[in-house]
Design a protein around this motif. Structure first.
Motif, PDB file in Angstrom:
ATOM      1  N   SER A  33       0.854  -1.195   0.000  1.00 33.43           N
ATOM      2  CA  SER A  33       0.000   0.000   0.000  1.00 33.43           C
ATOM      3  C   SER A  33       0.885   1.238   0.000  1.00 33.43           C
ATOM      4  N   PRO A  34       0.725   2.138  -0.977  1.00 32.81           N
ATOM      5  CA  PRO A  34       1.640   3.290  -1.079  1.00 32.81           C
ATOM      6  C   PRO A  34       1.419   4.334   0.006  1.00 32.81           C
ATOM      7  N   VAL A  35       2.516   4.730   0.627  1.00 28.19           N
ATOM      8  CA  VAL A  35       2.528   5.808   1.620  1.00 28.19           C
ATOM      9  C   VAL A  35       3.609   6.792   1.202  1.00 28.19           C
ATOM     10  N   LEU A  36       3.227   8.002   0.830  1.00 30.49           N
ATOM     11  CA  LEU A  36       4.184   9.035   0.473  1.00 30.49           C
ATOM     12  C   LEU A  36       4.777   9.654   1.734  1.00 30.49           C
ATOM     13  N   VAL A  37       5.997  10.146   1.613  1.00 26.82           N
ATOM     14  CA  VAL A  37       6.650  10.837   2.726  1.00 26.82           C
ATOM     15  C   VAL A  37       7.099  12.214   2.262  1.00 26.82           C
ATOM     16  N   CYS A  38       6.707  13.243   3.014  1.00 28.69           N
ATOM     17  CA  CYS A  38       7.206  14.606   2.811  1.00 28.69           C
ATOM     18  C   CYS A  38       8.247  14.861   3.901  1.00 28.69           C
ATOM     19  N   PRO A  39       9.542  14.816   3.564  1.00 25.45           N
ATOM     20  CA  PRO A  39      10.591  14.917   4.593  1.00 25.45           C
ATOM     21  C   PRO A  39      10.613  16.285   5.267  1.00 25.45           C
ATOM     22  N   GLY A  40      11.384  16.343   6.354  1.00 24.25           N
ATOM     23  CA  GLY A  40      11.553  17.593   7.076  1.00 24.25           C
ATOM     24  C   GLY A  40      12.465  18.558   6.352  1.00 24.25           C
ATOM     25  N   ALA A  41      12.741  19.672   6.991  1.00 31.17           N
ATOM     26  CA  ALA A  41      13.510  20.757   6.371  1.00 31.17           C
ATOM     27  C   ALA A  41      14.889  20.288   5.933  1.00 31.17           C
ATOM     28  N   GLY A  42      15.221  20.586   4.686  1.00 24.73           N
ATOM     29  CA  GLY A  42      16.569  20.379   4.194  1.00 24.73           C
ATOM     30  C   GLY A  42      17.049  18.944   4.225  1.00 24.73           C
ATOM     31  N   THR A  43      16.139  17.966   4.184  1.00 25.98           N
ATOM     32  CA  THR A  43      16.544  16.570   4.114  1.00 25.98           C
ATOM     33  C   THR A  43      15.978  15.945   2.845  1.00 25.98           C
ATOM     34  N   ASP A  52      12.022  -1.395   9.719  1.00 24.16           N
ATOM     35  CA  ASP A  52      11.736  -2.660  10.378  1.00 24.16           C
ATOM     36  C   ASP A  52      10.245  -2.939  10.484  1.00 24.16           C
ATOM     37  N   VAL A  53       9.415  -2.068   9.886  1.00 23.57           N
ATOM     38  CA  VAL A  53       7.964  -2.187   9.994  1.00 23.57           C
ATOM     39  C   VAL A  53       7.297  -2.368   8.633  1.00 23.57           C
ATOM     40  N   VAL A  54       7.845  -1.743   7.596  1.00 22.23           N
ATOM     41  CA  VAL A  54       7.117  -1.632   6.329  1.00 22.23           C
ATOM     42  C   VAL A  54       6.783  -2.986   5.709  1.00 22.23           C
ATOM     43  N   HIS A  55       7.667  -3.965   5.809  1.00 19.81           N
ATOM     44  CA  HIS A  55       7.386  -5.261   5.182  1.00 19.81           C
ATOM     45  C   HIS A  55       6.250  -5.985   5.895  1.00 19.81           C
ATOM     46  N   SER A  56       6.301  -6.049   7.205  1.00 18.66           N
ATOM     47  CA  SER A  56       5.241  -6.751   7.934  1.00 18.66           C
ATOM     48  C   SER A  56       3.909  -6.026   7.837  1.00 18.66           C
ATOM     49  N   ALA A  57       3.942  -4.697   7.651  1.00 20.52           N
ATOM     50  CA  ALA A  57       2.713  -3.912   7.526  1.00 20.52           C
ATOM     51  C   ALA A  57       2.219  -3.831   6.084  1.00 20.52           C
ATOM     52  N   GLY A  58       3.001  -4.356   5.142  1.00 20.16           N
ATOM     53  CA  GLY A  58       2.591  -4.305   3.737  1.00 20.16           C
ATOM     54  C   GLY A  58       2.578  -2.908   3.167  1.00 20.16           C
ATOM     55  N   ILE A  59       3.546  -2.082   3.592  1.00 22.34           N
ATOM     56  CA  ILE A  59       3.593  -0.677   3.196  1.00 22.34           C
ATOM     57  C   ILE A  59       4.712  -0.445   2.189  1.00 22.34           C
ATOM     58  N   ARG A  60       4.400   0.250   1.119  1.00 20.35           N
ATOM     59  CA  ARG A  60       5.372   0.713   0.135  1.00 20.35           C
ATOM     60  C   ARG A  60       5.627   2.194   0.434  1.00 20.35           C
ATOM     61  N   LEU A  61       6.689   2.463   1.163  1.00 20.27           N
ATOM     62  CA  LEU A  61       6.996   3.816   1.620  1.00 20.27           C
ATOM     63  C   LEU A  61       7.779   4.552   0.543  1.00 20.27           C
ATOM     64  N   ILE A  62       7.289   5.727   0.139  1.00 21.47           N
ATOM     65  CA  ILE A  62       7.882   6.466  -0.979  1.00 21.47           C
ATOM     66  C   ILE A  62       8.197   7.885  -0.524  1.00 21.47           C
ATOM     67  N   SER A  63       9.476   8.176  -0.314  1.00 23.11           N
ATOM     68  CA  SER A  63       9.898   9.517   0.078  1.00 23.11           C
ATOM     69  C   SER A  63      10.258  10.320  -1.169  1.00 23.11           C
ATOM     70  N   VAL A  64       9.721  11.523  -1.271  1.00 24.35           N
ATOM     71  CA  VAL A  64       9.862  12.336  -2.479  1.00 24.35           C
ATOM     72  C   VAL A  64      10.629  13.620  -2.172  1.00 24.35           C
ATOM     73  N   ASP A  65      11.679  13.872  -2.955  1.00 29.21           N
ATOM     74  CA  ASP A  65      12.411  15.135  -2.843  1.00 29.21           C
ATOM     75  C   ASP A  65      11.573  16.274  -3.411  1.00 29.21           C
ATOM     76  N   ARG A  66      11.460  17.353  -2.679  1.00 33.35           N
ATOM     77  CA  ARG A  66      10.765  18.518  -3.218  1.00 33.35           C
ATOM     78  C   ARG A  66      11.659  19.215  -4.252  1.00 33.35           C
ATOM     79  N   PRO A  67      11.050  19.963  -5.178  1.00 27.72           N
ATOM     80  CA  PRO A  67      11.835  20.588  -6.254  1.00 27.72           C
ATOM     81  C   PRO A  67      13.001  21.423  -5.736  1.00 27.72           C
TER      82      PRO A  67
END
Length: 292
Positions: A33-43, A52-67
């Motif tokens: 299940s897709p979960v987008l991530v908006c990172p904190g400042a300057g990361t 250690d959680v995403v596989h057992s929870a069935g999560i597809r974690l997707i962190s996106v760099d802002r422009p």
């Protein structure tokens, strides 16, 4: 401890309709299940959580760099609204359906902008920055933050130039360590965690400080949407020991009252690094909100 920080399982860049590339990193099963991530400042996309959680929870974690940060092409003059447009195109190109989203620290308004534009089915705001320029915080900001908010309101262009002059990976690291409570410093300076954090900072500033400066202008200004119009579930996670001057001054209390389907989690034994100290609770709660 590594606090759930692992190397990304997949890295990539997606071309948007105007030709720009948006960089992303993924963890967990490719069919999760897709979960987008908006990172904190300057990361950048590199600093994940919950490895250690995403596989057992069935999560597809997707962190996106802002422009303008990390692997994403610049978009001068971008706004929270144009960010939502970028993510709409990313969702379409990568067939993500209707994902949920996590917004950490300065990433919170970017996550809420996606909800306001109808792009996600649930939101987790973690140690999030609130709408600091809103009149409800007129008398509760620290003098330093009030000066930044007033500078953006008076002349956003000059303020952005000033933020760019300050902006560097080293300067931001020193600011984070200086303003964090001891509980957070213990996480950020952990021998296993610190190299990952510093790498994410270094990559975020790899194109220079302009992306960070633009983010800061957007975070310090008024939001182009009304949180009261957000109709999806929003969980607001804060640690009672969080003393960051740029997170929510009331630790999400007023925002909980404004957003119709908001739930506030105020953890007495935690500070601002909740994304890494309480990843399982955050992600598993989010999955229950996004279930049809």
């Amino acid at each position: 401890m590594v606090y759930g920080v692992q190397e990304p399982a997949r890295l990539g860049r997606t071309r948007l309709r105007d030709g720009r590339l948006l960089g992303w990193a993924e963890w967990g099963p490719a069919d999760g299940s897709p979960v987008l991530v908006c990172p904190g400042a300057g990361t950048s996309r590199w600093l994940g959580f919950g490895g250690d959680v995403v596989h057992s929870a069935g999560i597809r974690l997707i962190s996106v760099d802002r422009p303008g940060l990390g692997a994403s092409d610049p978009s001068p003059g971008r706004t929270l609204t144009s960010w939502a447009t970028d993510i709409r195109h990313l969702i379409e190109k990568r067939a993500l359906g209707t994902p949920s989203v996590v917004g950490f620290s300065q990433g919170a308004p970017f996550a809420l902008a996606l909800a306001a534009n109808g792009l996600v089915n649930a939101v987790a705001v973690v140690s999030g920055s609130d709408e600091l320029a809103h009149p409800r915080f007129a008398h509760s900001l620290s003098p330093q933050v009030r000066d930044l908010v007033d500078a953006v309101a008076a002349d956003p262009g000059t303020a952005e130039e000033s933020f760019a002059e300050f902006g560097s990976a080293d300067a931001l690291w020193e600011l984070i360590i200086m303003t964090s409570p001891e509980a957070d410093r213990a996480v950020y300076t952990d021998p296993d965690f610190q190299p990952a954090f510093r790498r994410a900072l270094d990559e975020a500033f790899s194109q220079g400080p302009a992306g960070y400066a633009r983010d800061t202008v957007l975070a310090m200004g008024r939001w182009p949407f009304d949180p009261a119009d957000i109709t999806v579930p929003v969980d607001l996670w804060y640690g009672q020991q969080d003393t960051s001057p740029v997170h929510s001054p009331d630790l999400g209390e007023s925002l909980t009252l404004i957003i119709p389907k908001a739930t506030r989690h105020l953890l007495a034994d935690a500070a601002g690094a909740l994304l890494w100290t309480h990843a399982e609770a955050i992600l598993r709660t989010l999955t229950t909100r996004s279930d049809p």
